[in-house]
Design a protein around this motif. Structure first.
Motif, PDB file in Angstrom:
ATOM      1  N   LYS A  64       0.694  -1.101   0.045  1.00  0.00           N
ATOM      2  CA  LYS A  64      -0.005  -0.052  -0.012  1.00  0.00           C
ATOM      3  C   LYS A  64       0.992   1.233  -0.137  1.00  0.00           C
ATOM      4  O   LYS A  64       0.450   2.224  -0.717  1.00  0.00           O
ATOM      5  N   THR A 114       1.830  -5.009  -6.956  1.00  0.00           N
ATOM      6  CA  THR A 114       1.737  -3.659  -6.562  1.00  0.00           C
ATOM      7  C   THR A 114       1.404  -2.921  -8.120  1.00  0.00           C
ATOM      8  O   THR A 114       0.661  -2.046  -8.092  1.00  0.00           O
ATOM      9  N   GLN A 143      -5.733   1.296  -9.855  1.00  0.00           N
ATOM     10  CA  GLN A 143      -5.912   2.290  -9.063  1.00  0.00           C
ATOM     11  C   GLN A 143      -6.074   3.724 -10.105  1.00  0.00           C
ATOM     12  O   GLN A 143      -6.655   4.645  -9.745  1.00  0.00           O
TER      13      GLN A 143
END
Length: 389
Positions: A227, A270, A277
């Motif tokens: 994150k 990621t 995202q």
């Protein structure tokens, strides 16, 4: 007695060609269209770039901004790209039973895309001569010269295919760069690049495994998204820019520095999350009720799962609509080639930021005999004398 002219339906059998920023090869697809309507989708195929060509092109991306069109490296790459495209056309024509198309839409290989400049390599005249077919090429320059971003160019094709689909709706293309087309109930068409598609994940996977892409999302699915690193990746000025906007394949390449401390698997996880995202951060007038995904990224379960976590509405590959998600971009350039002959817009203020709807593309015919030009000439004459339907 009142007479009525025949319906305006001058259809051409086109072959659209697309070699995207993933650098995996040439997609070729047959489409029967007049640039407004699609009469029929034909067969398609992918002609992979030879490893040496892919390596040459990937190296060229890092230095293209410092080169000009006559640089020996650019000329060599352009020749290789043209030969791969000619081979793709020959293979597709053979697959279609010896088809001789009316028109080819040749996008070429993008080696640089920046505000105010877009550069695709490939020799359209040589391709026309080798295929004995008129070729429309150089689709992006007119838009850039008129103040547009030059990308994305697929939205008008997506809009043509989405007729009758409940809105708001979006088509998301995940190639090397990801881009979307958004249609709302009022008929507005918006588009933009959203951020990295497969490019960063491809480069990361190659660095760590020697494979050119993360097949079946295996590497990303074996890791855990970080994150903190994702937040660093999202802290990029591109995400605060308003629509429309576009990217180069290397626009986020420095982002690999943020991921460098992670394991191969966690870095891949990621980067897959980053692709999703970035899409979710796009400011649209209303959340789409449905997202239809095309491009190579839809084959990556890690990216698709990340999209479903980030977005509202249904997330499905375009195959649920009966489309071929591997052929869609190639088909688009057959469609745009026909539009170019008719002088119809290829881009709109809401798709590239150009001030007014703008046409584009240039026609190359090598030394074709007049008979090979007749279908295209008829389309252009009819387009001049009749309303575009």
């Amino acid at each position: 007695m009142t007479t009525h002219s025949a319906p305006y339906k001058p259809m051409l059998t086109t072959i659209g060609l697309m070699s995207g920023t993933s650098l995996d090869g040439v997609d070729a697809a047959i489409l029967v269209t007049d640039g407004v309507q699609v009469e029929r989708h034909g067969p398609s195929l992918t002609q992979p770039y030879p490893p040496a060509t892919r390596t040459m092109l990937r190296s060229l991306l890092d230095k293209a901004a410092r080169l000009d069109a006559q640089d020996p490296q650019v000329l060599a790459a352009s020749h290789a790209v043209t030969q791969c495209h000619a081979q793709a056309v020959a293979a597709l024509c053979a697959q279609a039973g010896g088809l001789l198309p009316d028109l080819i839409g040749f996008h070429g290989q993008t080696i640089l895309h920046q505000p105010g400049r877009t550069w695709q390599i490939g020799d359209a005249t040589a391709l026309s001569a080798q295929t004995n077919t008129p070729v429309v090429h150089d689709f992006r320059s007119a838009d850039v010269q008129a103040g547009g971003e030059g990308a994305p160019l697929a939205p008008l094709y997506h809009a043509a295919l989405l007729q009758g689909q409940k809105r708001p709706v979006a088509v998301l293309n995940i190639g090397g760069v990801a881009n979307l087309t958004y249609l709302d109930p009022s008929g507005t068409v918006l588009a933009c690049d959203t951020g990295p598609g497969n490019a960063l994940l491809d480069d990361w996977t190659y660095q760590h495994t020697g494979q050119t892409y993360d097949k079946d999302g295996a590497l990303a699915l074996s890791g855990t998204m970080n994150k903190a690193v994702l937040a660093q990746l999202m802290d990029h000025p591109f995400f605060t820019q308003s629509l429309p906007k576009s990217l180069d394949r290397l626009s986020f390449h420095k982002g690999l520095e943020h991921v460098s401390s992670l394991s191969a698997a966690d870095g891949a996880a990621t980067l897959a999350a980053f692709t999703a995202q970035a899409v979710a951060s796009t400011q649209l007038p209303h959340p789409p009720e449905a997202w239809f995904v095309c491009g190579g990224g839809r084959h990556n379960p890690a990216i698709m799962a990340a999209l479903r976590r980030c977005l509202s509405g249904t997330i499905q590959p375009v195959e649920v609509l009966g489309w071929d998600g591997d052929a869609l971009e190639a088909e688009c350039f057959g469609f745009l080639a026909a539009r170019s002959l008719r002088g119809l817009p290829l881009s709109l203020p809401g798709t590239t930021g150009v001030k007014t709807p703008t046409t584009g593309g240039r026609l190359s015919c090598a030394n074709l005999v007049p008979q090979r030009l007749l279908p295209c000439a008829a389309l252009m004459v009819q387009a001049t004398n009749q309303p575009p339907g």
